[in-house]
Motif scaffolding. Structure first.
Motif, PDB file in Angstrom:
ATOM      1  N   LEU A 285       0.814  -1.196   0.000  1.00 44.30           N
ATOM      2  CA  LEU A 285       0.000   0.000   0.000  1.00 44.30           C
ATOM      3  C   LEU A 285       0.864   1.269   0.000  1.00 44.30           C
ATOM      4  O   LEU A 285       0.561   2.235  -0.697  1.00 44.30           O
ATOM      5  CB  LEU A 285      -0.865  -0.035   1.259  1.00 44.30           C
TER       6      LEU A 285
ATOM      7  N   VAL B 187       0.746   4.222  -2.636  1.00 45.62           N
ATOM      8  CA  VAL B 187       0.584   5.627  -2.253  1.00 45.62           C
ATOM      9  C   VAL B 187       1.727   6.464  -2.820  1.00 45.62           C
ATOM     10  O   VAL B 187       1.518   7.559  -3.336  1.00 45.62           O
ATOM     11  CB  VAL B 187       0.491   5.773  -0.720  1.00 45.62           C
TER      12      VAL B 187
ATOM     13  N   LEU C 232       1.092   7.165  -6.371  1.00 43.90           N
ATOM     14  CA  LEU C 232       0.019   8.154  -6.547  1.00 43.90           C
ATOM     15  C   LEU C 232       0.480   9.558  -6.162  1.00 43.90           C
ATOM     16  O   LEU C 232       0.163  10.532  -6.850  1.00 43.90           O
ATOM     17  CB  LEU C 232      -1.201   7.756  -5.711  1.00 43.90           C
TER      18      LEU C 232
ATOM     19  N   ASN D 119     -11.764   2.355  15.854  1.00 43.05           N
ATOM     20  CA  ASN D 119     -11.599   2.963  14.530  1.00 43.05           C
ATOM     21  C   ASN D 119     -11.759   4.476  14.576  1.00 43.05           C
ATOM     22  O   ASN D 119     -11.025   5.206  13.911  1.00 43.05           O
ATOM     23  CB  ASN D 119     -12.599   2.363  13.542  1.00 43.05           C
TER      24      ASN D 119
ATOM     25  N   LEU E 210      -8.884   7.055  13.542  1.00 41.52           N
ATOM     26  CA  LEU E 210      -9.093   8.102  12.542  1.00 41.52           C
ATOM     27  C   LEU E 210      -8.736   9.467  13.114  1.00 41.52           C
ATOM     28  O   LEU E 210      -8.091  10.292  12.466  1.00 41.52           O
ATOM     29  CB  LEU E 210     -10.548   8.110  12.074  1.00 41.52           C
TER      30      LEU E 210
ATOM     31  N   CYS F  45       1.307   8.076   6.005  1.00 40.64           N
ATOM     32  CA  CYS F  45       0.642   6.847   5.605  1.00 40.64           C
ATOM     33  C   CYS F  45       1.002   5.722   6.575  1.00 40.64           C
ATOM     34  O   CYS F  45       0.130   4.964   7.017  1.00 40.64           O
ATOM     35  CB  CYS F  45       1.060   6.491   4.179  1.00 40.64           C
TER      36      CYS F  45
ATOM     37  N   TYR G  86      -0.823   6.185   9.779  1.00 40.40           N
ATOM     38  CA  TYR G  86      -2.235   5.820   9.622  1.00 40.40           C
ATOM     39  C   TYR G  86      -2.395   4.308   9.607  1.00 40.40           C
ATOM     40  O   TYR G  86      -3.266   3.754  10.290  1.00 40.40           O
ATOM     41  CB  TYR G  86      -2.781   6.440   8.331  1.00 40.40           C
ATOM     42  N   LEU G  87      -1.541   3.624   8.841  1.00 36.01           N
ATOM     43  CA  LEU G  87      -1.673   2.168   8.734  1.00 36.01           C
ATOM     44  C   LEU G  87      -1.437   1.499  10.087  1.00 36.01           C
ATOM     45  O   LEU G  87      -2.131   0.555  10.448  1.00 36.01           O
ATOM     46  CB  LEU G  87      -0.683   1.632   7.694  1.00 36.01           C
TER      47      LEU G  87
ATOM     48  N   ASP H  27     -13.567  -7.417   0.659  1.00 34.76           N
ATOM     49  CA  ASP H  27     -13.262  -6.628   1.851  1.00 34.76           C
ATOM     50  C   ASP H  27     -11.838  -6.091   1.772  1.00 34.76           C
ATOM     51  O   ASP H  27     -11.594  -4.898   1.969  1.00 34.76           O
ATOM     52  CB  ASP H  27     -13.434  -7.512   3.088  1.00 34.76           C
TER      53      ASP H  27
ATOM     54  N   ARG I  27      -8.209  -1.696   1.392  1.00 36.65           N
ATOM     55  CA  ARG I  27      -6.918  -1.147   0.975  1.00 36.65           C
ATOM     56  C   ARG I  27      -7.111   0.072   0.075  1.00 36.65           C
ATOM     57  O   ARG I  27      -6.352   1.031   0.134  1.00 36.65           O
ATOM     58  CB  ARG I  27      -6.078  -2.196   0.253  1.00 36.65           C
TER      59      ARG I  27
ATOM     60  N   MET J  82      -9.544   2.178   0.233  1.00 37.10           N
ATOM     61  CA  MET J  82      -9.909   3.296   1.113  1.00 37.10           C
ATOM     62  C   MET J  82      -8.695   3.797   1.887  1.00 37.10           C
ATOM     63  O   MET J  82      -8.512   4.996   2.075  1.00 37.10           O
ATOM     64  CB  MET J  82     -11.007   2.859   2.092  1.00 37.10           C
ATOM     65  N   ASP J  83      -7.867   2.853   2.346  1.00 37.83           N
ATOM     66  CA  ASP J  83      -6.646   3.253   3.062  1.00 37.83           C
ATOM     67  C   ASP J  83      -5.768   4.108   2.157  1.00 37.83           C
ATOM     68  O   ASP J  83      -5.176   5.109   2.588  1.00 37.83           O
ATOM     69  CB  ASP J  83      -5.864   2.009   3.515  1.00 37.83           C
ATOM     70  N   THR J  84      -5.672   3.701   0.899  1.00 33.94           N
ATOM     71  CA  THR J  84      -4.853   4.474  -0.044  1.00 33.94           C
ATOM     72  C   THR J  84      -5.411   5.878  -0.221  1.00 33.94           C
ATOM     73  O   THR J  84      -4.695   6.864  -0.182  1.00 33.94           O
ATOM     74  CB  THR J  84      -4.803   3.768  -1.412  1.00 33.94           C
TER      75      THR J  84
ATOM     76  N   ILE K 128      -7.295   7.609   1.780  1.00 30.25           N
ATOM     77  CA  ILE K 128      -7.149   8.456   2.962  1.00 30.25           C
ATOM     78  C   ILE K 128      -5.694   8.842   3.166  1.00 30.25           C
ATOM     79  O   ILE K 128      -5.376   9.853   3.798  1.00 30.25           O
ATOM     80  CB  ILE K 128      -7.723   7.752   4.221  1.00 30.25           C
ATOM     81  N   SER K 129      -4.774   8.043   2.600  1.00 34.76           N
ATOM     82  CA  SER K 129      -3.348   8.340   2.772  1.00 34.76           C
ATOM     83  C   SER K 129      -2.849   9.384   1.787  1.00 34.76           C
ATOM     84  O   SER K 129      -1.739   9.881   1.924  1.00 34.76           O
ATOM     85  CB  SER K 129      -2.509   7.063   2.619  1.00 34.76           C
TER      86      SER K 129
ATOM     87  N   ARG L  86     -14.666   3.285   7.173  1.00 32.69           N
ATOM     88  CA  ARG L  86     -14.011   2.599   8.303  1.00 32.69           C
ATOM     89  C   ARG L  86     -14.995   2.350   9.439  1.00 32.69           C
ATOM     90  O   ARG L  86     -15.080   1.261   9.980  1.00 32.69           O
ATOM     91  CB  ARG L  86     -12.862   3.452   8.834  1.00 32.69           C
TER      92      ARG L  86
END
Lengths: 334, 563, 264
Positions: free
Chosen positions: A35, A39, A42, A261, A265, A310, A313-314, C95, C100, C102-104, C106-107, C142
């Motif tokens: 991930l 990221v 991106l 969660n 967040l 990131c 967050y993870l 799922d 993943r 969504m995680d991306t 939000i990141s 989430r």
């Protein structure tokens, strides 16, 4: 009661024992690495898409075509984008986060001390806010429908509805300018005493707490109240379990997933989302560094910050998911 | 501290007699000399300086120094009859810009924060005083006979912060690097005039210009032209000859400068230490000042002056340096470039209202040409263009654009432009003309909209000389010719004015150029904006030098603290 | 309580529709040379930093605040909830993929995301609504997924599965009714966040253009009047508080919230 549901939940997925927690963590970490890679691609692509490149941003209004060409050559901007990305990635894999395109300093140096600052601010805010928010959320759920619940609800939403910059500016005007109790800037020098530290952090922590308190408190209350309405808790009520015990022993474990969660967040906001606080209090943290880096299209620096946010967050959502799993063993098969 | 109006009066006075004093330029026939009065081996009053008319402040200073009264004065004297400066103390100053872009590399310095730091750690060959005279600093004299070939004699016995001696090699390196494309210097267009820069012995440098330019001493006083050590690659150490040495430099965070005990201006600097950082949030910067966290807040908004004035122990320094935000119309663009449309927009400028509402009076009304009233070449005889709705309507009708809609790009990047746009929109509505405002991000504005959008705003920082300003922004070939203004007559005047040694003739040329811009360029300059600094009154010796805020960015060696 | 908050919310929404008609002055008109004027008969909410009538600006601003934040919050919450339920019910690869993704999302730094949107799509109210919605969808997802995961492991959902009900039927029939409270609470919070986000996005050049402004933008542009206690900065802040608090209280007090539980 709780035992019964647990047993019931586990029944259907007995075939193939649930993977141990350790394996799950390993899998998540592996996925997280992928991930992070996604990221970074991106973020790189996004930065590339933005109009203007680092040469233009460095030279700003004074950019002449010759100066631009010179600087672009010096920064190797002539290379294709994918090659520059791979160079960066290759360096990163070898533990080298690169150098800022804007001032040539190593990214590790630029990020290092600011990361410590950011983590410290986040930690202080967490320590102050999380227990308080959970306490308020839980008590509001216990005494739901009472005057206490209503007052708490109004106050909680009211706190989050004040724009951060308004609260920060107002707080500075009152406590720093008028009363002179606290500094208007939070420039913490090394070797500061504990009292100085408290004074320097009071206003930024208060501002940030206000911003994240509501989400945690309200989601805690909502998750608890929702669980309280479920059938097995209703059974407990029929059995005559007292409200406090009902909430803490029966509802809370089942509501921990959403609560964890919401907390994750909120806390993830504390590193990257605090630009306003860092700006108003001149606090040298990562969020402002990132905004600067985006403004100047300083790709290695943008990437470093994005990777840190990131990762944070993870980690937070991983912990949240683990908490949810531990609290609700029925989910371990997932 | 007197109010801003008083300060501005003070500023105006010297400007008006600066012309007769000729700022070096008129003196070429006799061999222009900017002698350094401190050094005893120079004959006390060399002929050229004696030429200066009357008892101007500088010649008084010259005589005082020649008479051996070399004291704490230095080059930029404190305000008239100010109390004697005090030594010691620390100062904390906040600029308005700060990012990882902060640099101590003169070639890349691009904002007030960078400029202020350059003057802490380095010196130029010349330096501006409060009347915009370019006085010798590291140079001992700057001489020419023909405005093309220049001889610069350097001061002797000066050392860099690391102990190495200052020589002509450092000057050649420092000036030449601006010309190298790989340096990507922001002053490259100016430096390209220095066709040949060569050392003639350890303390003499010869410069040959590509064409005559009597303003070379002023060019050398530009902040980016400060002298670094020969061969410097890493500029983060800030090794210069300047009044302060780098104790800490952290881009985007702060710098701490400590006194250079071997500074060549005896008695200076007054301060032991200067901490400088940027607070980008306007309100936060002012609040930090009022709470006592900082001593000077640079670049405050006009609104904040109310807050400063209401508080005790604080004052505002107003510098009328000639900064302006201009409405740009590309004269070669379809629709927008229609001369009648351009003229209509100029007539629609409600200059008084912009001055009073947007800048709360901290501005002077402009006349659609870029030379500010404080400039010696300002032509006061040029009729002021008024707000005239009838004429605007007439020209819009003539352009066939009444009832149509245009898109105007504004951004906070160009100071005050969103508000100036709203005022223009409101004024235009009165004659039934619809202007649609497009507010775009400050981030990337200069590369994406400025010079690109046909109808937008720019913001031009003050330049040390009128010639530099006109060369950079109005010459047909200028890289930043905002409105695509191309006028052969103007270009000829501009080149000729550089070589013209007769001041009256030169003034006349500048007058003609101002008229050409006012009438034909696609530029609307409603007001000139003052630079405002707020400071604690414990800071003394803080006065305006009209090249920019913070005493033309040179506050560090000139101020002291008391109380 | 429900009635009172409902009335306030309704009033706010009415302002969004009829506000401009009630405004005494056109929105961008500079009506006074007196900036940051205090409240007076002529200007009940004072004037702003340019000398514009604040009452008119607040009335106009309701439309740009509610009109953008409400659809954006509905979109964010709706999409987040649906996808969260889907992930919880289907589990497995779906799922993992959704989570993943969504995680991306939000990141991705909000700043880069917003600037890219402006650069690629330009600026319009629609783009603003969509951007705000996309920024806040992962958060909703989430929360919704966490609640739905807990629910989908309960016996009544398993009973429904055993009865052979399809995924959609389980989502809408079994799970959704049992997660109304967290989802609505989350929606209320998203609404607040988006109201506050608007001024930042507009500041980046995304969306609301001058002389129009949302209430958050008015607080921002008049912040320098705070030290003088100018109503220009206080009034829009109070307007935001009234709107967001009443929406959230209405959610807390919706009638019939505790009905409709399904037992097994």
């Amino acid at each position: 009661m709780a035992e019964a549901t647990t047993a019931g939940g586990a029944r259907r997925h007995r075939i193939g024992a649930p993977p141990p927690l350790a394996a799950l963590i390993v899998r998540r970490v592996a996925v997280s690495l992928l991930l992070l890679l996604a990221v970074s691609v991106l973020v790189f692509a996004g930065t590339e898409m933005l109009p203007g490149d680092v040469a233009q941003m460095i030279l700003g209004q004074g950019a002449t075509p010759q100066a631009l060409a010179g600087l672009r050559a010096a920064l190797h901007l002539g290379e294709p984008a994918w090659l520059r990305y791979l160079h960066w990635l290759w360096g990163l894999l070898h533990g080298n986060a690169g150098h800022s395109l804007v001032n040539g300093m190593s990214v590790a140096t630029l990020v290092g001390r600011r990361l410590v600052n950011s983590l410290r601010l986040a930690l202080f805010t967490t320590v102050v806010t999380v227990p308080l928010a959970l306490l308020v959320g839980i008590t509001a759920a216990i005494w739901r429908g009472t005057a206490y619940d209503r007052v708490v609800n109004i106050l909680t939403v009211a706190t989050v509805s004040v724009p951060e910059f308004l609260f920060a500016t107002l707080a500075v005007l009152i406590f720093a300018v008028r009363l002179r109790w606290l500094p208007a800037l939070s420039l913490v020098m090394r070797g500061a005493s504990f009292a100085e530290l408290l004074r320097a952090y009071a206003l930024p922590v208060a501002t940030l707490s206000l911003a994240i308190f509501a989400q945690m408190a309200r989601m805690t209350r909502a998750a608890l109240v929702n669980t309280l309405a479920s059938s097995y808790v209703e059974m407990a009520v029929l059995k005559g379990v007292r409200p406090v015990r009902l909430v803490l022993r029966h509802a809370l474990p089942n509501a921990l997933g959403p609560v964890a969660n919401a907390v994750a967040l909120s806390l993830s906001f504390l590193l990257g989302g605090v630009v306003i606080v860092e700006t108003v209090f001149s606090y040298p943290g990562l969020a402002k560094l990132m905004v600067d880096a985006v403004s100047t299209r300083d790709m290695p620096l943008v990437q470093a910050c994005a990777m840190i946010f990131c990762t944070a967050y993870l980690l937070l959502v991983l912990v949240a998911d683990l908490v949810a799993l531990l609290a609700n063993p029925r989910l371990r098969h997932r | 501290m007197p109010g801003w109006a008083g300060l501005r009066r003070k500023l105006r006075r010297p400007a008006s007699y600066r012309d007769n004093r000729g700022r070096l330029a008129a003196k070429q026939q006799t061999g222009l000399t900017m002698s350094d009065d401190i050094l005893p081996n120079l004959p006390g009053g060399t002929a050229p300086r004696m030429d200066l008319p009357g008892t101007s402040r500088r010649s008084l200073l010259g005589m005082a120094m020649a008479g051996g009264l070399v004291g704490a004065g230095g080059l930029v004297l404190p305000a008239d009859a100010a109390p004697a400066p005090k030594r010691g103390g620390k100062l904390t100053v906040a600029g308005y810009a700060s990012s990882t872009k902060d640099t101590l590399d003169p070639a890349h310095a691009s904002n007030s924060t960078d400029y202020s730091r350059l003057f802490m750690f380095y010196n130029g060959l010349t330096v501006f005083d409060r009347h915009l005279n370019a006085l010798p600093d590291l140079a001992q004299s700057v001489e020419t006979k023909d405005a093309t070939n220049w001889v610069i004699k350097l001061r002797k016995g000066i050392a860099f912060h690391d102990g190495s001696p200052f020589t002509s090699a450092d000057v050649v390196f420092s000036l030449s690097r601006h010309k190298d494309a790989a340096t990507s210097s922001v002053v490259r267009p100016i430096a390209m005039q220095l066709q040949e820069i060569k050392a003639a012995g350890p303390h003499e440098v010869h410069i040959t210009l590509s064409g005559p330019n009597s303003e070379l001493p002023s060019l050398l006083a530009i902040y980016q032209m400060v002298i670094v050590k020969d061969g410097t690659k890493d500029f983060s150490k800030g090794i210069g000859t300047g009044p302060f040495m780098v104790k800490e430099f952290n881009p985007g965070v702060r710098s701490i400068a400590v006194r250079n005990p071997h500074y060549f201006h005896h008695g200076k600097p007054y301060l032991d230490e200067v901490t400088f950082f940027g607070i980008t949030d306007n309100a936060a910067r002012v609040n930090a000042l009022l709470s006592g966290d900082i001593d000077i807040a640079s670049g405050i908004t006009p609104l904040a002056t109310r807050q400063i004035k209401a508080a005790k122990g604080f004052a505002v320094l107003n510098t009328a340096a000639g900064n302006y935000t201009d409405l740009i119309m590309h004269v070669d663009a379809p629709t927008i470039g229609n001369p009648d449309f351009v003229l209509a927009m100029k007539y629609l400028q409600d200059r008084e209202r912009i001055r009073d509402s947007v800048f709360l009076g901290y501005a002077t009304v402009g006349n659609d040409q870029p030379i500010a009233p404080t400039n010696p070449y300002y032509d006061a005889s040029l009729p002021q263009r008024p707000l005239d709705l009838e004429k605007a309507k007439f020209h819009l009708k003539k352009a066939g654009m009444l009832g149509s809609k245009v898109r105007l790009v504004s951004s906070v990047a160009a100071t005050g432009s969103p508000d100036m746009a709203v005022i223009l929109q409101d004024t235009a509505r009165k004659i039934g003309f619809d202007i649609q405002i497009d507010r775009v991000p400050a981030n990337g504005y200069w590369s994406n909209y400025w010079l690109k959008a046909p109808f937008t705003y720019g913001n031009i920082n003050p330049r040390p000389t009128a010639n530099i300003l006109l060369t950079l922004f109005f010459q047909s070939t200028a890289p930043w010719n905002e409105s695509h203004f191309k006028n052969p007559t103007f270009d000829k005047l501009l080149i000729a004015s550089r070589a013209e040694t007769d001041l009256a003739k030169r003034k006349q040329m500048y007058g003609e150029m101002q008229k050409l811009i006012r009438d034909d360029a696609g530029i609307g300059i409603p007001v000139f904006i003052s630079d405002l600094d707020a400071y604690s009154t414990r800071v003394k010796g803080f006065h305006a030098i009209p090249t920019g805020d913070l005493m033309g960015f040179n506050f560090a060696q000139n101020v002291w603290v008391d109380g | 309580m429900a009635l009172a908050t409902g009335a306030v919310v309704a009033a706010c929404f009415a302002l969004a529709v009829f506000g401009p008609a009630l405004a005494p002055h056109a929105e961008g008109t500079i009506v006074s040379r007196n900036i940051f004027a205090p409240m007076s008969a002529a200007f009940p909410f004072g004037t702003d930093y340019l000398g514009r009538d604040m009452l008119s600006r607040v009335l106009f601003g309701a439309r740009f605040t509610i009109g953008v934040a409400l659809p954006a919050a509905l979109l964010a919450s709706g999409a987040g909830t649906l996808l969260g339920m889907l992930a919880a019910v289907r589990g497995g690869a779906i799922d993992a993929a959704l989570s993943r993704a969504m995680d991306t999302l939000i990141s991705l730094p909000t700043l880069i995301f917003s600037l890219v949107v402006v650069a690629a799509l330009g600026s319009s109210i629609t783009v603003l609504v969509l951007t705000a919605a996309v920024i806040y969808t992962p958060g909703s997802y989430r929360i919704a997924r966490a609640v739905a995961v807990d629910l989908s492991a309960t016996d009544f959902v398993k009973a429904a599965r055993a009865r052979g009900e399809g995924g959609l039927a389980i989502m809408l029939g079994e799970i959704l009714p049992n997660m109304v409270m967290p989802v609505l609470t989350d929606f209320g919070l998203r609404f607040v966040f988006i109201v506050l986000l608007l001024s930042s996005l507009s500041f980046l050049g995304l969306g609301i253009q001058p002389p129009d402004s949302d209430w958050g933008g008015m607080v921002r542009e008049n912040i320098e009047g705070l030290s003088a206690g100018a109503p220009a900065v206080i009034v829009p802040a109070v307007a935001i508080a009234i709107l967001t608090v009443s929406v959230n209280l209405l959610i807390d007090n919706l009638p019939g919230r505790r009905i409709g539980r399904r037992g097994d």
